[in-house]
Design a protein around this motif. Sequence first.
Motif, short mmCIF file in Angstrom:
data_model
loop_
_atom_site.label_atom_id
_atom_site.label_comp_id
_atom_site.label_asym_id
_atom_site.label_seq_id
_atom_site.Cartn_x
_atom_site.Cartn_y
_atom_site.Cartn_z
N VAL A 130 0.73 -1.08 0.18
CA VAL A 130 -0.01 0.13 -0.07
C VAL A 130 0.71 1.27 0.01
O VAL A 130 2.03 1.23 0.38
N PRO A 131 0.35 2.52 -0.46
CA PRO A 131 1.11 3.70 -0.27
C PRO A 131 1.43 4.06 1.10
O PRO A 131 0.86 3.54 2.12
N GLU A 132 2.61 4.65 1.26
CA GLU A 132 2.93 4.94 2.52
C GLU A 132 2.20 5.63 3.36
O GLU A 132 1.96 5.28 4.59
N HIS A 133 1.42 6.40 2.87
CA HIS A 133 0.57 7.45 3.76
C HIS A 133 -0.70 6.78 4.01
O HIS A 133 -1.59 7.11 4.82
N LYS A 134 -0.93 5.41 3.52
CA LYS A 134 -2.00 4.57 3.83
C LYS A 134 -1.71 3.39 4.87
O LYS A 134 -2.38 2.58 5.32
N ARG A 135 -0.19 3.24 4.87
CA ARG A 135 0.19 2.20 5.78
C ARG A 135 -0.19 1.85 7.15
O ARG A 135 -0.56 0.68 7.35
N GLY A 136 -0.02 2.94 7.71
CA GLY A 136 -0.70 2.82 9.22
C GLY A 136 -2.25 2.10 9.21
O GLY A 136 -2.46 1.30 9.91
N ARG A 137 -3.11 2.69 8.63
CA ARG A 137 -4.49 2.48 8.70
C ARG A 137 -4.50 0.81 8.31
O ARG A 137 -5.25 0.22 9.04
N MET A 138 -3.87 0.67 7.21
CA MET A 138 -4.04 -0.75 6.59
C MET A 138 -3.47 -1.79 7.62
O MET A 138 -4.18 -2.94 7.82
N VAL A 139 -2.36 -1.36 8.19
CA VAL A 139 -1.79 -2.68 9.05
C VAL A 139 -2.68 -2.68 10.37
O VAL A 139 -2.77 -3.80 10.83
N VAL A 140 -3.06 -1.59 10.79
CA VAL A 140 -4.10 -1.66 12.03
C VAL A 140 -5.21 -2.49 11.72
O VAL A 140 -5.72 -3.27 12.42
N LEU A 141 -5.61 -2.20 10.43
CA LEU A 141 -6.93 -2.97 9.96
C LEU A 141 -6.79 -4.43 9.80
O LEU A 141 -7.54 -5.33 10.21
N LEU A 142 -5.45 -4.61 9.43
CA LEU A 142 -5.18 -5.97 9.35
C LEU A 142 -5.01 -6.69 10.68
O LEU A 142 -5.74 -7.82 11.00
N PHE A 269 -9.93 -1.59 17.58
CA PHE A 269 -9.12 -1.74 16.16
C PHE A 269 -9.58 -0.63 15.23
O PHE A 269 -8.62 0.25 14.73
N PHE A 270 -10.90 -0.72 14.97
CA PHE A 270 -11.27 0.29 14.05
C PHE A 270 -11.09 2.06 14.41
O PHE A 270 -10.64 2.59 13.59
N SER A 271 -11.28 2.25 15.74
CA SER A 271 -11.19 3.39 16.11
C SER A 271 -9.52 3.90 15.88
O SER A 271 -9.23 4.93 15.53
N ALA A 272 -8.77 2.95 16.45
CA ALA A 272 -7.29 3.11 16.21
C ALA A 272 -6.83 3.16 14.78
O ALA A 272 -5.89 4.20 14.47
N ALA A 273 -7.41 2.57 13.95
CA ALA A 273 -7.24 2.45 12.50
C ALA A 273 -7.52 3.84 11.98
O ALA A 273 -6.61 4.41 11.03
N TRP A 274 -8.49 4.36 12.14
CA TRP A 274 -9.12 5.75 11.82
C TRP A 274 -8.29 6.96 12.32
O TRP A 274 -7.61 7.79 11.74
N LEU A 275 -7.87 6.69 13.71
CA LEU A 275 -6.98 7.75 14.35
C LEU A 275 -5.54 7.88 13.98
O LEU A 275 -4.98 8.89 13.98
N VAL A 276 -4.78 6.67 13.54
CA VAL A 276 -3.43 6.85 13.30
C VAL A 276 -3.03 7.45 11.91
O VAL A 276 -2.10 8.27 11.94
N GLU A 277 -4.05 7.61 11.12
CA GLU A 277 -3.78 8.61 10.00
C GLU A 277 -4.39 9.98 10.08
O GLU A 277 -4.07 10.86 9.26
N LYS A 278 -5.20 10.17 11.06
CA LYS A 278 -5.62 11.46 11.38
C LYS A 278 -4.68 12.58 12.32
O LYS A 278 -4.52 13.69 12.23
N ILE A 279 -4.27 11.92 13.52
CA ILE A 279 -3.58 12.36 14.67
C ILE A 279 -2.32 11.70 14.73
O ILE A 279 -1.40 12.38 15.41
N GLY A 280 -1.99 10.58 14.08
CA GLY A 280 -0.56 10.26 14.29
C GLY A 280 -0.59 8.90 14.97
O GLY A 280 -1.08 8.63 15.95
#
Length: 414
Positions: A130-142, A269-280
């Motif tokens: 996945v693109p780097e700017h989507k990596r955090g969300r996708m790994v948390v969703l995994l 998990f879902f809350s963390a996946a959303w937040l990691v790309e919003k606030i880090g």
Amino acid sequence: MESKSGKKVSFRRIFVISGFSWIFDAMDVGLISFIAAALIIEWNLTPQEAGLLGSVNAIGMFIGAIVAGSLADRIGRNKILMYTVLLFSLASGLSAFATTFSIFLILRFFIGLGLGGELPVASTLVAENVPEHKRGRMVVLLESFWAVGWIISAVIAYFIMPIWGWRSALIIGALPAILAIYMRKGLPDSPQFRSASSKNTTILSNIKTLWSGKYAKETSMLWVLWFFVMFSYHGMFLWLPSVMVLKGFTLIKSFGYVLLMTLTQLPGFFSAAWLVEKIGRKFVLITYLFLAAVSAIIFGNAASLPMLIAGGMALSFFYLGVTGVTYAYTTDHYDSKIRATGAGFANAAGRIGAIIGPLLVGVLIANKVPFNIIFIMFFVACCIAALTVLFFGKETRVKETQGIEEDIVVKEAL
């Protein structure tokens, strides 16, 4: 992305296959927590012996994470992922027929080898597709697939084990072998691994690179983080059903209450996946660790059933968010040439904590240490992990505009 046969393979398929392997991993870890509660009664195990179930599994995971992570940077993520899934599936099926505690422990070790190897390799495979700017969300969703596996294990424990026994649960745990065979067909490796530069290093040089000037601080921070995160996770969650039984609830009621607590893992998990790309990553990880620490205190000091369930639900929500972000945060710190090695060794550091956690809880319970004291210990461990990230960690979130270059690289491989 194309397979060796030339057929297009979507990221969705890679993500789902990796996710299913995590489901079955979580099923096994979840089931052993319920099986331990049953074996304490059926095989008359002492608390120390029950603690061994989690710790022997963690020893296997420690070795598996190191070996699989190192090999994945040399011969490919997908091959190692397939072999590790196959290993823990077959060992799980065989353990259903164990007739002695010693044989059961040996098979738990081999299950751990597969489990420990699969987790860092799967997260690396997904992160690199996945693109780097989507990596955090996708790994948390995994990682959210882990919650699905835990919920399934609780359902099996509550509805199937009382009728068919604990051996039936382990036979169900052998099903991932089918997935391992399916994974052989056309699933490609990541674009980064398939580039020539990903293969021009040795395992030893990759390990040395983890402690080079570029990565030494990050590696140290991640190892401490993983140690305390896994120490607390395995110490608390592998003992959760047994703790409920020791608090005076029947086995069936305990399984039902744990199932209820487990349901909050998915929204965590879902809350963390959303937040990691919003606030880090860093802020979310620290916040969830502190809230998990508070939840552990509430659970350990609960004097009523509603407070016990509420504390357990909060603990499941925040702590599973912690584990998801930890995987994403780890893959962010290393270049593709050593990413699987870095993730594997960080995971292995966590398995040391996972070995100590269940054993220590067993010893404390055997010595009549109150549950509120035991969970204060986990409160302290969560706080140490949070403070380590606060003072020594860095923010690794990449904004969308900064991820264009890697986005192009990934799209070219599709």
